[in-house]
Design an enzyme around this catalytic site. Sequence first.
Site, PDB file in Angstrom:
ATOM      1  N   CYS A 214      11.062   4.085 -13.338  1.00 15.58           N
ATOM      2  CA  CYS A 214      12.267   4.231 -12.518  1.00 15.58           C
ATOM      3  C   CYS A 214      13.235   3.110 -12.863  1.00 15.58           C
ATOM      4  O   CYS A 214      12.823   1.969 -13.099  1.00 15.58           O
ATOM      5  CB  CYS A 214      11.908   4.179 -11.030  1.00 15.58           C
ATOM      6  SG  CYS A 214      13.319   4.448  -9.923  1.00 15.58           S
TER       7      CYS A 214
ATOM      8  N   CYS B 270       3.360  15.591  -3.907  1.00 19.68           N
ATOM      9  CA  CYS B 270       4.393  14.591  -4.206  1.00 19.68           C
ATOM     10  C   CYS B 270       4.475  14.470  -5.716  1.00 19.68           C
ATOM     11  O   CYS B 270       3.490  14.088  -6.365  1.00 19.68           O
ATOM     12  CB  CYS B 270       4.017  13.262  -3.557  1.00 19.68           C
ATOM     13  SG  CYS B 270       5.175  11.910  -3.898  1.00 19.68           S
TER      14      CYS B 270
ATOM     15  N   CYS C 107       3.506   6.087  -0.531  1.00 20.64           N
ATOM     16  CA  CYS C 107       4.876   5.805  -0.964  1.00 20.64           C
ATOM     17  C   CYS C 107       5.018   4.385  -1.497  1.00 20.64           C
ATOM     18  O   CYS C 107       4.564   3.428  -0.884  1.00 20.64           O
ATOM     19  CB  CYS C 107       5.841   6.005   0.210  1.00 20.64           C
ATOM     20  SG  CYS C 107       6.028   7.713   0.681  1.00 20.64           S
TER      21      CYS C 107
ATOM     22  N   GLY D 119      10.164   7.739 -10.088  1.00 23.65           N
ATOM     23  CA  GLY D 119      11.503   8.047 -10.551  1.00 23.65           C
ATOM     24  C   GLY D 119      12.495   8.336  -9.445  1.00 23.65           C
ATOM     25  O   GLY D 119      12.144   8.593  -8.297  1.00 23.65           O
TER      26      GLY D 119
ATOM     27  N   CYS E 236      14.107  -1.417  -7.378  1.00 28.74           N
ATOM     28  CA  CYS E 236      13.883  -1.872  -6.006  1.00 28.74           C
ATOM     29  C   CYS E 236      12.677  -2.811  -5.978  1.00 28.74           C
ATOM     30  O   CYS E 236      11.593  -2.436  -6.452  1.00 28.74           O
ATOM     31  CB  CYS E 236      13.649  -0.687  -5.072  1.00 28.74           C
ATOM     32  SG  CYS E 236      15.029   0.480  -5.017  1.00 28.74           S
TER      33      CYS E 236
ATOM     34  N   GLU F 181       2.283   9.883 -12.277  1.00 32.10           N
ATOM     35  CA  GLU F 181       1.323  10.247 -11.249  1.00 32.10           C
ATOM     36  C   GLU F 181       1.917  11.278 -10.295  1.00 32.10           C
ATOM     37  O   GLU F 181       3.137  11.350 -10.116  1.00 32.10           O
ATOM     38  CB  GLU F 181       0.881   9.005 -10.450  1.00 32.10           C
ATOM     39  CG  GLU F 181       0.052   8.030 -11.277  1.00 32.10           C
ATOM     40  CD  GLU F 181      -0.374   6.794 -10.501  1.00 32.10           C
ATOM     41  OE1 GLU F 181      -1.529   6.364 -10.680  1.00 32.10           O
ATOM     42  OE2 GLU F 181       0.459   6.253  -9.742  1.00 32.10           O
TER      43      GLU F 181
ATOM     44  N   CYS G 180       8.930  -1.711  -4.648  1.00 28.73           N
ATOM     45  CA  CYS G 180       8.315  -0.480  -5.125  1.00 28.73           C
ATOM     46  C   CYS G 180       7.586  -0.727  -6.439  1.00 28.73           C
ATOM     47  O   CYS G 180       8.165  -1.264  -7.393  1.00 28.73           O
ATOM     48  CB  CYS G 180       9.390   0.596  -5.316  1.00 28.73           C
ATOM     49  SG  CYS G 180       8.757   2.158  -5.954  1.00 28.73           S
TER      50      CYS G 180
ATOM     51  N   LEU H 120      17.007   4.829   2.981  1.00 29.11           N
ATOM     52  CA  LEU H 120      18.008   3.834   3.382  1.00 29.11           C
ATOM     53  C   LEU H 120      17.415   2.436   3.454  1.00 29.11           C
ATOM     54  O   LEU H 120      17.915   1.500   2.842  1.00 29.11           O
ATOM     55  CB  LEU H 120      18.608   4.228   4.732  1.00 29.11           C
ATOM     56  CG  LEU H 120      19.858   3.478   5.145  1.00 29.11           C
ATOM     57  CD1 LEU H 120      21.030   3.788   4.233  1.00 29.11           C
ATOM     58  CD2 LEU H 120      20.231   3.813   6.600  1.00 29.11           C
TER      59      LEU H 120
END
Length: 440
Positions: free
Chosen positions: A170, A163, A432, A253, A174, A150, A177, A311
């Site tokens: 990925c 974006c 995001c 990714g 995490c 996407e 996500c 972070l």
Amino acid sequence: MSTSSNTPQTPRATEQSSPARQDEARPQVIPKPEGWKQPMGPDGRPQLQFAQSQRVKQPPQHLADMTLPERIQRAKELGYPGFRAKQLSVHYFQHYTSDPAQMTDLPAGTRDELVNEFLPPLLTEVRRLRTDDGATIKFLWRLFDGALVESVLMRYRNRITLCISSQCGCGMNCPFCATGQNGLTRNMSTGEIVDQIVQANRAIVAGELDAPTAAEIAEEADHAGLGEEAEFAGEVERTGPQRVSNIVFMGMGEPLANYKRVMNAVHRMVDDAPEGLGMSARGITISTVGLVPAIRKLAAEDLPITFALSLHAPDDELRDELIPVNSRWKADEAIDAAYEYYEKTGRRVSIEYALIKDMNDHGWRADLLADKLNARGRGWVHVNPIPLNPTPGSIWTSSEPDITREFIARLEAKGVPTTLRDTRGKEIDGACGQLAASED
């Protein structure tokens, strides 16, 4: 770059016994996957994937994979005059077309063959979703092997941002996500990365992206655009055709885990037309969760792009759980590498920080983050908090507005420039952490 001896350190033991932590009234939520099973390695830690399998088939070579001299050489090898490669480059990078019917300057008898050789289809549009205001479009693309990715196109007051994705899935794992829930399928090619921009420009030229309303412009004054917080860069052209002016590698990714192809794509973006798109390097942002050796490699590229470090926690105790790559490179190592990027390039660094309710939004963490950044100097960094965007199957949610305000206020009180980021595209799962590339 290791932290110098005069740089204050925050040992893990000190963090665990912090009086601020003991005085914190709100609970501490421990990260864990919600609604999916997180892949774990033999060591009991979340499994990381830095490279694709060698058995993965690669897409066909595309004009965007090559420099202009390489295209000319390829044309000659195929028995065509070298200037045909330049003509094709003009059509693709300046007119945003791969349609042979529009290439009337090419001989009719060889037009289709030239396009097949240099412009094989890389991204097939599966679906596009638009926000109600028409200022954001999310594209779902199918690649040559059936993989889905996407990208998200956003019009702001005076720039257009895209974006883009750099990997199919990925491997950073995490838990907050949506992209990470899919794992890593493969790296995207240079051509596949660049084609997202060309196809977005095609949509803009066709008038498919609406201008923001007056209310959105007013709100934008209080929020930062995606990836553009560290330094305002890359304005939309005031005259002539509109096109993408800003690129953020914040789609699907981990860009620095696909380093070579991503950097080749960046060169295609900034190369003068018709070798590339002729974009400003200052309008390009590359984000990473903290692959320290690759950050240092990026600093040596001598390109004035913007660097963003995701972070999300200043203390290793939490970041080990929230960002699994922290088991390899700790928070201080990642911040050191970010500071080294600033030292080498003079480009202010962006620190991305997703605010998650009762997990990483405690006031003492804002203080700790500010102290760590200030210990390395002033004026080199900008913090971008963003309320967590919801993902399917997760009960995690964004921080309360008053907690968000306090977090920002504590950073600002210590002299750290901070801007709350806009969460554009949330209603179409285009913000995001929400990109999952599903046909459902």
